[in-house]
Design an enzyme around this catalytic site. Structure first.
Site, PDB file in Angstrom:
ATOM      1  N   HIS A 268      79.858 -51.812   4.436  1.00  0.00           N
ATOM      2  CA  HIS A 268      79.280 -51.812   5.772  1.00  0.00           C
ATOM      3  C   HIS A 268      80.347 -51.633   6.840  1.00  0.00           C
ATOM      4  O   HIS A 268      80.135 -51.003   7.855  1.00  0.00           O
ATOM      5  CB  HIS A 268      78.531 -53.132   6.001  1.00  0.00           C
ATOM      6  N   ARG A 375      56.673 -34.748  15.358  1.00  0.00           N
ATOM      7  CA  ARG A 375      55.655 -35.267  14.430  1.00  0.00           C
ATOM      8  C   ARG A 375      55.289 -36.673  14.887  1.00  0.00           C
ATOM      9  O   ARG A 375      56.147 -37.560  14.858  1.00  0.00           O
ATOM     10  CB  ARG A 375      56.207 -35.339  13.013  1.00  0.00           C
ATOM     11  N   ARG A 411      52.937 -32.605  18.408  1.00  0.00           N
ATOM     12  CA  ARG A 411      51.822 -32.277  17.514  1.00  0.00           C
ATOM     13  C   ARG A 411      50.899 -33.483  17.426  1.00  0.00           C
ATOM     14  O   ARG A 411      51.361 -34.603  17.178  1.00  0.00           O
ATOM     15  CB  ARG A 411      52.333 -31.912  16.118  1.00  0.00           C
ATOM     16  N   ASN A 519      55.524 -24.211   5.554  1.00  0.00           N
ATOM     17  CA  ASN A 519      55.405 -24.987   4.315  1.00  0.00           C
ATOM     18  C   ASN A 519      53.988 -24.948   3.762  1.00  0.00           C
ATOM     19  O   ASN A 519      53.769 -24.546   2.611  1.00  0.00           O
ATOM     20  CB  ASN A 519      55.780 -26.460   4.542  1.00  0.00           C
ATOM     21  N   ASP A 520      53.024 -25.385   4.583  1.00  0.00           N
ATOM     22  CA  ASP A 520      51.650 -25.410   4.108  1.00  0.00           C
ATOM     23  C   ASP A 520      51.072 -24.008   4.026  1.00  0.00           C
ATOM     24  O   ASP A 520      50.375 -23.679   3.072  1.00  0.00           O
ATOM     25  CB  ASP A 520      50.791 -26.294   5.021  1.00  0.00           C
ATOM     26  N   ARG A 530      53.776 -26.556  -3.854  1.00  0.00           N
ATOM     27  CA  ARG A 530      55.235 -26.435  -3.933  1.00  0.00           C
ATOM     28  C   ARG A 530      55.861 -27.651  -4.594  1.00  0.00           C
ATOM     29  O   ARG A 530      57.011 -27.623  -5.005  1.00  0.00           O
ATOM     30  CB  ARG A 530      55.830 -26.225  -2.541  1.00  0.00           C
ATOM     31  N   CYS A 567      57.855 -23.673  12.716  1.00  0.00           N
ATOM     32  CA  CYS A 567      58.452 -25.005  12.614  1.00  0.00           C
ATOM     33  C   CYS A 567      58.508 -25.458  11.157  1.00  0.00           C
ATOM     34  O   CYS A 567      58.526 -26.642  10.868  1.00  0.00           O
ATOM     35  CB  CYS A 567      57.668 -26.002  13.462  1.00  0.00           C
TER      36      CYS A 567
END
Lengths: 786, 111
Positions: A268, A375, A411, A519-520, A530, A567
């Site tokens: 740490h 997001r 979004r 992506n989608d 995927r 995006c």
């Protein structure tokens, strides 16, 4: 109860300490048993955590692996290696610092063997009070902590709140131990278990337990057990080891460096030192006896050594280095914030995808031109009820304020069966990716959306805010939102359902912009998950069919004169940038850390070349053909490797600065080795060829790709040239020694020949900007290969 | 048939350039030799021995017909034995780049 099957260790899942002590390594098989009235709920929460959160939690520890050598450029600085009293260790936190030595004694849990017959009735509340006080103190520090400090303080809070630790202390008190002894012994027993672990990371955690116990003991005694030294001048602290709280107690104005005998890069303390920019070297043998208090000492936390009573030449070397580091940082920062313009003048916005307002700040520091995707789901996850309008407003307005006038695309909530919210009661579905998600849940949860839209509308008063709707496939879905959105806010939709791409004509009448969620879109387009290794390869964003689809989609948006960005992850893969550029998008939004690299990639490209490349890609048969097309060798020339306003004052400085330019551009991972290779060549005889030109060069695998670097100096410098005149223009030619590339060598040879031509030299000496240098030299490249 | 190379007359020259890394100076020197020979009205063919290997290799005929061979080299050349019966002028590469004319002046006077 958790059982680590490999080592037969058991742990109470409610106790951080006992979980750490179970020594779980990557790949270990663990069994979990849950009993109790809430076992079902606990089980499903835990399952969701393991499946969805856990894989995202582990951050790799950044290691600084180089160790054990003085800078090769000390040779250049004229310093005799034997005259340097250097003590080597492991570089932990980079940077260089110098000050007088302050030697600290080590931290240890004190023992008090005297007591044996304390009264549990008196001791119990003392221990409980101490635990509460320490927890309260840590919570108080948490409120003003930086992110790195907060992470450590949270870990400490978890230890101070740990149920096993409290139980262990209580058990010892019942046996007649004093609160002091009970804490000391319980702490020591946990620390001992952790120290025995085979995992270095877990061994390091022993120090955290010791530190918490020490704080508890200080509470009980009412005195400081380890007073922090008062630093009154520039100081380097030397210790066997140092607890994070001890470190934080040091006066950071005067703390210039830390040298430790033990310790490693995972502790740490090293994370703290790095985040606070304090140079640190660990694992230096006999550090506390190598010098005496008050003597001058220099810490090189980048290379991993300390130098006792550094000679003036050594100091001068570091002063020069510091200058060039400062210059480099300033130039990198300045370049990051400049727009990403292609060689032929097209500007592409490069924005960042974020999940929290804190990330927005980092994004703009890295030069993002906006937030392309905020997001908002994170605000809604992991809680019992939806966030209030005020809470959402606070989050959105923080991002908008951080953006300083640049647009923030928020979004609306994108939630579905794969990310269940307990308070929404979404039905479990056999196929959540084709089920109720994104905008499809809005009508049934209108209050949720209306609250979010109100919070966004309020935040829009503070700066430009755009609203983007996920998973849209119909005009009705857009109209539903539009009816509830305050006027004056730009509205857009994500193109991630293929149907939406074919509805652009009609959607364009309702919205202001589009953003492609690659992506989608890609997995819906190919009907291939995927995440499923059996079919993932079918869903490549570089498949010619998908590229054709994207091209058509962008063209449809363009036909309606609508702004269109992307995006998805596609834009964060540098190989794809030429294709995305050729598509004619307005914006690429990528993860925060990818922003500088994407911008720099764009600067090296030209639209016309990329369009030709896209045409080639569209004509390919398969994704792998496109892959091959896109991963050619790194180009020899890049505007990133051209510096036309260097203020370097001497030859060594200039060579080092060029090595750093190569490093910044990702052409070398070891700028010192490159510098050394070039300097070694200069030692044979100067590469100053006269007429103000020098061609330093090397054949070395210090470079990752054959490269030409160009540096023009503001003021000419001595280079030991053949004509005795100073040098103003430097061309650094670097080839890899293990792979000879004929085309590149051909270019080097024709460039070398061309340099004998006065007219060519004059052209180079007077070019206006980096891209003109690249263009001029590229013409030579064609001569060379033709 | 070996012609005489009096002052100002045209000389047939062959040359080899080779530097340590073979990236830059080999070619700069070759360029200088070619340009200067042309300016002085001499005929020259320059073989480079660089990172790309031997290029523009001198043939047996080239060497036989040459009156002199210039070796502008920082390292030993390959196949030096080819020049056993030719007059050799050997100079460091730096000299060719700094002052190419001085190299050609060494050709004169003809012995």
């Amino acid at each position: 109860m958790l059982t680590n099957v490999r080592v037969a260790a058991r742990a109470d899942l409610k106790s951080v300490l006992s979980l750490i002590a179970a020594g779980i390594s990557f790949g270990d098989c663990c069994a979990v048993r849950i009993d109790g009235v809430d076992e079902d709920a606990a089980g499903s929460t835990l399952r969701r955590f393991i499946e969805q959160e856990l894989p995202k939690l582990d951050k790799p520890v950044a290691l600084a692996p180089r160790t054990g050598a003085l800078p090769t450029s000390f040779d250049v600085a004229g310093v005799e290696a034997s005259a340097i009293r250097a003590h080597f260790g492991t570089p932990v936190s980079s940077g260089v610092g110098q000050g007088t030595a302050v030697i600290m004694s080590m931290i240890a849990i004190p023992r008090d063997g005297a007591d044996g017959a304390a009264d549990p009735v008196e001791e119990r509340p003392r221990a409980e009070l101490a635990l509460r006080a320490v927890r309260a103190a840590i919570e108080k520090s948490l409120s003003g902590a930086t992110a790195a400090e907060a992470a450590i303080l949270s870990a400490h809070l978890a230890i101070a709140s740990d149920i096993s630790l409290a139980t262990e202390i209580a058990a010892r008190i019942e046996q007649g131990r004093s609160a002091f002894s009970a804490i000391a012994e319980a702490g020591e027993s946990f620390a001992a278990v952790l120290r025995k672990s085979e995992n270095e990371y877990i061994r390091e955690r022993a120090a955290d337990v010791e530190e918490i116990c020490l704080l508890l003991l200080e509470q009980i005694q009412g005195t400081k057990l380890t007073p922090a030294p008062e630093l009154a001048e520039a100081s380097v602290v030397i210790a066997e080891s140092l607890a994070p709280q001890q470190f934080l107690a040091l006066n950071r104005i005067f703390l210039k460096g830390v040298v430790l005998e033990t310790g490693s890069t995972t502790s740490h303390l090293s994370i703290l030192a790095r985040s606070l920019g304090v140079p640190m070297v660990a694992g230096v043998k006999d550090a506390r006896t190598m010098t005496s208090p008050g003597k001058e000492i220099l810490v090189d936390g980048t290379r991993g050594f300390a130098i006792l009573e550094p000679a003036p030449e050594v100091r001068a070397f570091y002063e020069r280095e510091q200058k060039s580091v400062t210059r480099r940082e300033a130039s990198l920062a300045a370049r990051a914030k400049m727009p990403a313009m292609t060689r032929d003048g097209r500007v592409l916005e490069v924005a960042a995808n974020i999940t929290s307002a804190a990330e927005a700040v980092a994004a703009f520091e890295k030069g993002a031109d906006g937030i392309g995707l905020y997001r908002t789901e994170m605000l809604f996850l992991e809680r019992e009820s939806a966030p209030s309008e005020d809470e959402q407003f606070a989050a959105y307005s923080a991002a908008v304020c951080g953006a300083g006038g640049k647009p923030v695309i928020i979004r609306t909530i994108d939630i579905g069966g794969d990310k269940p919210l307990s308070y929404l009661r979404l039905p479990a579905e056999a196929n959540p990716f084709l089920g109720l998600r994104g905008s499809r849940i809005y009508a049934a949860h209108s209050e949720l959306l209306e609250t979010q839209l109100r919070a966004i509308a309020r935040a829009s008063a503070l700066g430009p805010v755009w609203v983007m709707v996920p998973m849209v496939s119909s005009v009705e879905e857009v109209r539903w939102i539009k009816a509830r959105l305050a006027g004056g806010i730009r509205l857009g939709v994500m193109i991630e359902v293929p149907a939406a791409a074919f509805m652009i004509d009609r959607l364009a009448a309702e919205v202001d912009f589009f953003s492609i969620g690659t992506n989608d879109l890609c997995q819906y387009f190919f009907a291939a998950d995927r995440g499923n290794p059996n079919v993932a390869r079918l869903a490549s964003v570089r498949h010619p069919a998908f590229l054709a689809f994207l091209k058509e989609t962008v063209a449809r948006c363009r036909a309606h004169d609508k702004w269109i960005g992307t995006c998805g992850e596609m834009a964060a893969d540098l190989r794809n940038i030429p294709l995305l550029l050729a598509l004619g998008l307005d914006e690429l939004s990528v993860t925060v850390h990818a922003v500088p690299a994407v911008k720099s990639r764009i600067r090296g490209l030209s639209v016309s070349e990329c369009e030709a490349l896209l045409d080639h890609a569209l004509a390919c048969e398969s994704a792998s053909d496109v892959d091959a097309l896109l991963s050619p060798e790194t180009p020899l020339l890049d505007a990133e490797l051209v510096i036309l306003d260097s203020a370097c004052e001497n030859k060594a400085d200039a060579i080092r600065a060029m090595a750093e330019v190569f490093y910044a551009a990702g052409r070398t991972e070891d700028p010192e080795l490159l510098e050394h290779a070039v300097t070694a060549r200069e030692a044979i005889y100067s590469t100053g060829l006269g007429h103000g030109f020098a061609v330093p060069h090397c054949s070395s695998d210090a470079v990752k790709a054959d490269s030409v670097g160009v540096m023009r100096l503001e003021r000419p410098i001595d280079w030991g040239s053949l004509d005795g005149k100073p040098v103003q223009m430097i061309l650094l030619l670097a080839t890899r020694s293990s792979q000879k590339n004929g085309t590149h060598l051909r270019f080097f040879s024709s460039l070398a020949r061309k340099l004998m031509d006065e007219e060519f030299r004059n052209q180079l000496m007077t070019v206006q900007d980096a891209s003109a240098v690249v263009a001029r030299l590229s013409r030579e490249l064609e001569i060379g290969s033709g | 048939m070996v012609g005489h190379a009096g002052k100002g007359s045209k000389v047939k020259i062959v040359a080899v350039t080779a530097c340590a890394t073979g990236i830059a100076h080999t070619y700069m020197a070759a360029e200088q030799l070619e340009k200067t020979a042309k300016a002085l009205g001499h005929q020259i063919k320059v073989e480079t021995q660089g990172a790309m290997g031997v290029e523009n290799e001198l043939s047996e005929k080239d060497i036989r017909e040459a009156q002199v061979v210039i070796l502008a080299i920082d390292i030993e050349v390959e196949k030096r034995e080819r020049f056993h019966s030719t007059r050799i002028i050997q100079v460091p590469i730096q000299e060719v780049i700094r002052n190419p004319k001085s190299v050609f002046e060494k050709i004169q006077p003809w012995p």
